[in-house]
Scaffold this motif. Structure first.
Motif, short mmCIF file in Angstrom:
data_model
loop_
_atom_site.label_atom_id
_atom_site.label_comp_id
_atom_site.label_asym_id
_atom_site.label_seq_id
_atom_site.Cartn_x
_atom_site.Cartn_y
_atom_site.Cartn_z
N SER A 230 60.04 3.21 -51.96
CA SER A 230 59.45 4.10 -52.95
C SER A 230 58.04 4.50 -52.58
CB SER A 230 59.42 3.42 -54.32
OG SER A 230 58.44 2.41 -54.32
N GLY A 231 57.37 3.66 -51.81
CA GLY A 231 55.99 3.96 -51.47
C GLY A 231 55.01 3.69 -52.60
N SER A 232 55.54 3.29 -53.73
CA SER A 232 54.65 2.98 -54.86
C SER A 232 54.00 1.63 -54.63
CB SER A 232 55.45 2.93 -56.15
OG SER A 232 56.10 4.14 -56.34
N SER A 233 52.87 1.45 -55.27
CA SER A 233 52.23 0.15 -55.16
C SER A 233 53.07 -0.87 -55.93
CB SER A 233 50.81 0.22 -55.73
OG SER A 233 50.88 0.40 -57.12
N ILE A 234 52.81 -2.10 -55.66
CA ILE A 234 53.64 -3.18 -56.17
C ILE A 234 53.72 -3.20 -57.70
CG2 ILE A 234 53.94 -5.70 -56.14
CD1 ILE A 234 54.21 -4.49 -53.39
N ASP A 235 52.62 -2.87 -58.35
CA ASP A 235 52.55 -3.12 -59.79
C ASP A 235 53.07 -2.00 -60.67
OD1 ASP A 235 51.37 -5.58 -59.30
OD2 ASP A 235 49.43 -4.61 -58.98
N VAL A 236 53.53 -0.93 -60.05
CA VAL A 236 53.97 0.21 -60.85
C VAL A 236 55.14 -0.17 -61.77
CG1 VAL A 236 55.08 2.46 -60.70
CG2 VAL A 236 53.20 1.92 -59.19
N TYR A 237 55.13 0.38 -62.92
CA TYR A 237 56.14 0.06 -63.91
C TYR A 237 57.52 0.48 -63.42
CZ TYR A 237 58.58 -0.06 -68.36
OH TYR A 237 59.48 -0.32 -69.35
N GLU A 238 58.48 -0.37 -63.69
CA GLU A 238 59.84 -0.22 -63.19
C GLU A 238 60.44 1.17 -63.43
OE1 GLU A 238 63.44 -2.23 -65.14
OE2 GLU A 238 62.56 -3.76 -63.87
N ALA A 239 60.17 1.75 -64.59
CA ALA A 239 60.84 2.99 -64.96
C ALA A 239 60.38 4.19 -64.14
CB ALA A 239 60.59 3.28 -66.44
N THR A 240 59.25 4.11 -63.50
CA THR A 240 58.78 5.25 -62.71
C THR A 240 59.33 5.21 -61.29
OG1 THR A 240 56.81 4.15 -61.91
CG2 THR A 240 56.63 5.26 -64.04
N ILE A 241 60.12 4.20 -61.01
CA ILE A 241 60.71 4.09 -59.68
C ILE A 241 62.22 4.22 -59.84
CG2 ILE A 241 61.00 2.60 -57.68
CD1 ILE A 241 58.46 1.20 -58.49
N GLY A 242 62.85 4.96 -58.96
CA GLY A 242 64.29 5.13 -59.04
C GLY A 242 65.02 4.15 -58.15
N ASN A 243 66.33 4.35 -58.02
CA ASN A 243 67.13 3.45 -57.22
C ASN A 243 67.20 3.93 -55.77
OD1 ASN A 243 67.67 1.98 -59.55
ND2 ASN A 243 69.33 3.40 -60.10
N GLY A 244 67.43 2.98 -54.87
CA GLY A 244 67.47 3.32 -53.45
C GLY A 244 68.71 4.13 -53.12
N ILE A 245 69.84 3.51 -53.25
CA ILE A 245 71.11 4.21 -53.05
C ILE A 245 71.87 4.12 -54.36
CG2 ILE A 245 73.31 4.19 -51.83
CD1 ILE A 245 71.80 3.03 -49.40
N HIS A 246 72.12 5.22 -54.97
CA HIS A 246 72.72 5.22 -56.30
C HIS A 246 74.02 6.01 -56.25
CE1 HIS A 246 71.97 5.64 -60.90
NE2 HIS A 246 73.25 5.79 -60.63
N LEU A 247 75.13 5.35 -56.50
CA LEU A 247 76.42 6.03 -56.51
C LEU A 247 76.98 5.99 -57.92
CD1 LEU A 247 76.17 5.47 -53.39
CD2 LEU A 247 78.67 5.38 -53.39
N CYS A 248 77.45 7.13 -58.35
CA CYS A 248 78.03 7.18 -59.68
C CYS A 248 79.36 7.92 -59.62
CB CYS A 248 77.05 7.89 -60.61
SG CYS A 248 77.60 7.93 -62.29
N LYS A 249 80.40 7.29 -60.08
CA LYS A 249 81.72 7.90 -60.10
C LYS A 249 82.09 8.47 -58.73
CE LYS A 249 81.51 8.77 -64.98
NZ LYS A 249 81.11 9.72 -66.01
N PHE B 150 80.74 2.92 -61.76
CA PHE B 150 82.09 3.48 -61.64
C PHE B 150 82.40 3.88 -60.19
CE2 PHE B 150 80.37 4.45 -65.84
CZ PHE B 150 81.29 3.80 -66.65
N VAL B 151 82.22 2.94 -59.29
CA VAL B 151 82.51 3.21 -57.88
C VAL B 151 83.56 2.22 -57.43
CG1 VAL B 151 81.58 3.28 -55.55
CG2 VAL B 151 80.16 4.01 -57.48
N SER B 152 84.71 2.71 -57.04
CA SER B 152 85.76 1.78 -56.66
C SER B 152 86.13 1.93 -55.20
CB SER B 152 87.01 2.01 -57.52
OG SER B 152 86.69 1.67 -58.85
N ASN B 153 86.84 0.91 -54.70
CA ASN B 153 87.36 0.91 -53.34
C ASN B 153 86.28 1.23 -52.30
OD1 ASN B 153 89.71 2.01 -55.27
ND2 ASN B 153 90.50 0.68 -53.65
N SER B 154 85.16 0.61 -52.43
CA SER B 154 84.06 0.90 -51.51
C SER B 154 83.60 -0.37 -50.79
CB SER B 154 82.89 1.50 -52.28
OG SER B 154 83.28 2.75 -52.80
N VAL B 155 82.85 -0.15 -49.72
CA VAL B 155 82.37 -1.27 -48.92
C VAL B 155 80.85 -1.19 -48.78
CG1 VAL B 155 82.42 -2.34 -46.63
CG2 VAL B 155 84.51 -1.38 -47.60
N ILE B 156 80.20 -2.30 -49.03
CA ILE B 156 78.75 -2.39 -48.83
C ILE B 156 78.56 -3.45 -47.76
CG2 ILE B 156 76.57 -3.02 -49.91
CD1 ILE B 156 77.76 -2.16 -52.56
#
Lengths: 423, 240, 260
Positions: free
Chosen positions: A156-175, A197-203
């Motif tokens: 994210s490049g944000s500093s450590i203390d930034v509030y969680e909600a201002t940072i998004g997810n790294g890899i986000h899969l939906c449906k 809602f992600v099925s039949n996938s490999v991480i």
């Protein structure tokens, strides 16, 4: 698993045919005719390859609207979104490949989930070797099946203390089903990898560390596999919730510290297998809540605060051939027994003997001690951890269980550390 | 050299020293007499700072000794019961004490005079009472200090050693040393003491020369004099 | 004072008990490392030895040595040596000898183990330091008790009771208190209570290394502040050092008023 592989074969076949028939190459560079990636994308027809040469491109909202496009960087290509908008969007265009780019400066937005790469309604995407820095969301995939995200680095490049909600997810899969998420490094995001809602996938083979919330977050995602990943120092560890048929193999869960941090949080998980994982120095190794028919086999629990924490509503969990070494508490257990079983595990706290030399201790091991209960009831009592007085109480309770569940025990505790079978 | 000024000391209910005032002059041999439990040793220990007086003061060379320690460089004390670490050899002990005191000592002549050289390498716990007392004496005389305090120096000594001790005491006096000692052997006291202090139940009943005590009690020997002092005191008590 | 410390150490070196103590530790050290199967289990066993046995042995030695060398102490008191130095010298002499036995007795088995297996040595070093500190504190407390009474049996009794109080009973009462007042915020109380017992303090110090994963699961803010950083360990160990000054003060004070 089979459906997954089959669908992949079709995708590859399709790609080959299309490229062979139409391919055209568009070059983008600072001295070329086409100086912006955006222009190239507008010019491109189905099946074209856009090669971006080394340099910094200050543009955002690059939208790919035709299928079978390959967008590839030559050398170090930086797309700087300048805190304006998201960088690359693939919209209703199947089989797009995006490769070897550095994407920067995607801004936080309170109403829209802006990502460095956003895949929408586009199956068969391939995202490879991206470096994503200073972004709100990293790679956001919605309603797109059969894709690959591989070898990307996201922070994210944000500093450590930034509030969680201002940072998004790294890899986000939906449906989005049939995905392969492989060898990515994700840090300092909200959730490293988030599946909804992600099925039949490999991480596979990812390293997700020091994210604000979860290293990996699973919701309503069935029939998935995750193997060989490392989850380290995440705010709350890894959460797998409301899903079934999950295979979790050969992962490392390490240093997830905090009052609600778990190496692995299982909530409403059914029919899954947890094998050959290492849980090391987490506040709680595995937290099990409302989960059933899970097999825990050949995992190592090392120096966790609580190796396994059982909350109510769990049925038929089976622990077999695990190693419990140097945990402050081996098992905390609340609620009814419900046929949850421990068998033939190695508990390094076990003090019994093996007089008949069959490799198992002669007396069952009770992994839940009295003090575990006390700490749960009155958290402040933790200052008495390992106190001689408490040892005496624990010992008495071991001999004559009064407060701890007498039915939770390993009837055949191993005398030696269990060696994993070949994995 | 030493002044006890109205020294009082009480151990529990027992008044061990009751308003004791004594002057000991330089170069004088003073004997402190009294029956068992009369407070002789306690008095000596107040001078050494081992017992702290409840009231009163003890001066050495005009300065109070209470709470101080450096003045003890000029005092050697030979305790009544030989108090030694048991697993040291005689030689080790004789070498240890000068180190602890940071003072040089000469014991070559002394160990020969008392025959200590014969068991220099024996451990203290292997010695008889008499042998220990001899070591004790060597320890007391091996330092060149102005004040020597001896608590029952003749205890357990054979007659030859007692003779040697007497000789030694005379020599020391000639060197100008001040000597304070206690003893039960009245002959020894009569011969060795310039002055006598008689203590009874913590109270000084007499101080003066040997001649004075004989005169005062109308006795022919010191033994008689002391006995009459004790009896007289008992009578006073009975009347009271 | 250094001379007295030196003498006491020399004296104890010849003492059969010091040797016994050293051998005991060697034996226990090797036994634990060989038989407990894995290192983290050994560490826990060592922890119990450090928390229970070093104070006990310090207590016993403190009392024993004091009463056995009372004669010598009197001899010393008649010498031009500061009273305080006589007693403090004795205390430190005994402590250094005991501490050396501990460090050698457990250190040699550990070095042997360390040569064969790769394990983290820092926990072990911390354990030895804490053992040293606890031994010193309890030797001192035992001596303070002994100096205050001439009766050997009574001295032994008091000193042992003191050990028992600190090593076992204290935690029992603390636990009772925590249970009884469970409806109140107890964080600060719980932390402060450990400060008043050097054994608890030593225990908390090592917990910060050994069980940090579990401690981080605790909810209270004060606790997290204290436990979650190196400040906690620095604080705990400095209070432990303060504890080492307590026998010093006690012995000096008691000795000052005593008659011999």
């Amino acid at each position: 698993m089979r459906t997954f592989i089959t669908s992949w074969c079709w995708v590859l076949l399709y790609l080959t045919i299309v490229n062979w028939a139409y391919a055209k190459t568009i070059k983008v560079c600072h001295n070329c005719d086409i100086r912006l990636i955006k222009q190239a994308v507008e010019l491109a027809d189905t099946g074209d390859t856009i090669i971006v040469l080394e340099g910094r491109y200050r543009e955002s909202n690059i939208i790919i609207r035709v299928p079978d496009i390959v967008l590839i960087g030559k050398g170090r290509v930086v797309i700087d979104a300048g805190k304006e908008n998201q960088a690359v969007v693939v919209f209703k265009s199947p089989n797009v490949t995006i490769k070897n780019l550095t994407i920067k400066n995607v801004p936080f937005n309170s109403t829209e989930e802006l990502a460095a790469v956003n895949i929408l309604y586009s199956n068969g995407y391939i995202i490879e070797d991206l470096i994503i820095d200073s972004t709100f969301f990293g790679i956001l995939v919605e309603q797109s099946d059969s894709g690959i995200i591989r070898g990307c680095t996201i922070r994210s490049g944000s500093s450590i203390d930034v509030y969680e909600a201002t940072i998004g997810n790294g890899i986000h899969l939906c449906k989005s089903n049939y995905a392969l998420i492989e060898n990515n490094v994700i840090t300092n995001m909200r959730d490293g990898i988030y599946f909804e809602f992600v099925s039949n996938s490999v991480i596979r083979g990812n390293y997700s560390y020091e994210n604000k919330r979860y290293g990996l977050h699973f919701m309503f995602s069935n029939d998935d596999v995750y193997v060989n990943n490392r989850f380290e120092g995440n705010g709350a560890g890894v959460a797998v919730m409301f899903s079934k048929n999950i295979d979790m193999h050969n992962n490392v869960f390490k240093n997830n510290w905090g009052m609600s941090a778990y190496g692995l949080l299982l909530k409403e998980i059914y029919d899954s297998e947890i094998k050959h994982n290492v849980f090391i120095r987490n506040t709680t190794g595995i937290h099990v809540e409302g989960s059933a028919r899970i097999i825990y086999e050949e995992n190592d629990f090392v120096e966790n605060g609580w190796a396994v924490n059982f909350l109510g509503g769990s049925y038929d969990n089976y622990f077999y051939h695990n190693n419990f070494i140097g945990n402050t508490f081996d098992v905390a257990y609340f609620g009814r027994i419900n046929n949850n079983r421990f068998e033939e595990n190695y508990w390094n706290k076990y003090t019994g003997y093996d007089l008949d030399r069959d490799g198992f201790g002669d007396v069952p091991y009770r992994p839940v001690d009295l003090f575990t209960y006390m700490v749960n009831e009155i958290p402040e009592t933790i200052v008495l951890l390992r106190s001689f007085f408490v040892q005496i109480l624990n010992f008495a309770e071991q001999v004559v269980p009064v407060l701890t569940p007498a039915d939770i025990y390993d009837p055949k505790p191993l005398m030696q550390k269990w060696k994993w079978s070949g994995s | 050299m030493v002044r006890f000024i109205e020294v009082c000391k009480r151990f529990g209910k027992l008044q061990v020293l009751d308003n004791v005032s004594i002057d000991v002059e330089k170069g004088i041999r003073t004997a402190i007499l009294g029956p068992n439990g009369s407070g002789k040793t306690t008095l000596i220990k107040t001078l050494l700072g081992m017992v702290i007086p409840d009231s009163g003061d003890v001066l050495f060379k005009g300065e109070s000794v209470i709470g101080k320690h450096k003045y003890r460089r000029e005092i050697v004390y030979m305790p009544q019961i030989a108090l030694f670490p048991q697993n040291l050899t005689v030689k080790e002990l004789l070498d240890l004490i000068p180190k602890l005191r940071r003072q040089s000592a000469r014991y070559d002549g002394l160990i020969e005079r008392f025959g200590v050289n014969e068991f220099m390498h024996k451990k203290m716990n292997a010695l008889s009472g008499g042998m220990r007392q001899k070591v004790n004496l060597v320890l007391a005389f091996m330092f060149d200090v102005p004040l020597i305090i001896l608590d029952e120096p003749t205890n357990g000594l054979d007659p030859v050693a007692v003779l040697e001790l007497k000789k030694l005491l005379r020599e020391e006096e000639e060197k100008g040393r001040t000597i304070i000692f206690t003893s039960h052997i009245m002959d020894f006291v009569q011969q060795m003491a310039d002055r006598i202090v008689f203590l009874l139940e913590g109270v000084v009943k007499f101080k003066g020369t040997v001649e004075e005590i004989l005169q005062e009690t109308d006795s022919s020997s010191l033994e008689e004099a002391v006995a009459s002092l004790i009896l007289k005191n008992q009578k006073v008590k009975d009347y009271a | 004072m250094l001379k007295i410390i030196g003498y006491v150490i020399k004296d104890l070196l010849r003492n059969r008990w010091t040797l016994f103590y050293l051998l005991f530790y060697l034996l226990v050290g090797f036994a634990i490392l060989i038989f407990s199967g894995d290192f983290s289990k050994s560490t826990v066993s060592f922890l119990q030895i450090i928390l229970i046995l070093t104070p006990l042995i310090g207590t016993l030695f403190g009392v024993m040595y004091y009463y056995n060398s009372r004669d010598f102490i009197e001899l010393l008191l008649a010498q031009p040596i500061r009273r305080r130095d006589v007693f403090i010298g004795q205390w430190l002499g005994v402590s250094v000898s005991l501490g050396t036995s501990l460090v050698l007795g457990l250190g040699i088995p550990f070095l042997w183990y360390f040569a064969q297996y790769e394990v983290a040595g820092d926990q072990f070093v911390l354990l030895l330091l804490l053992g040293f500190a606890l031994g010193t504190i309890f030797t001192g407390l035992a001596m303070a008790v002994s100096v205050s009474t001439d009766n050997k049996i009574r001295g032994f009794g008091y000193a042992l009771v003191l050990w028992l109080l600190m090593a076992v009973v204290y935690d029992g009462f603390l636990l009772l208190a925590l249970i009884a007042f469970r409806d109140y915020p107890l964080e600060k109380f719980a932390l402060i209570a450990t400060v008043f017992n050097p054994i608890d303090l030593a225990r908390i110090t090592i917990l910060l290394k050994l069980d940090i994963s579990a401690l981080m699961g605790y909810t209270g803010a004060v606790f997290r502040e204290f436990l979650g950083s190196t400040t906690g360990m620095i604080l705990a160990s400095s209070v432990l050092i303060l504890w080492m000054l307590l026998p010093f003060a006690l012995i000096t004070l008691i000795a000052k008023k005593r008659d011999f």
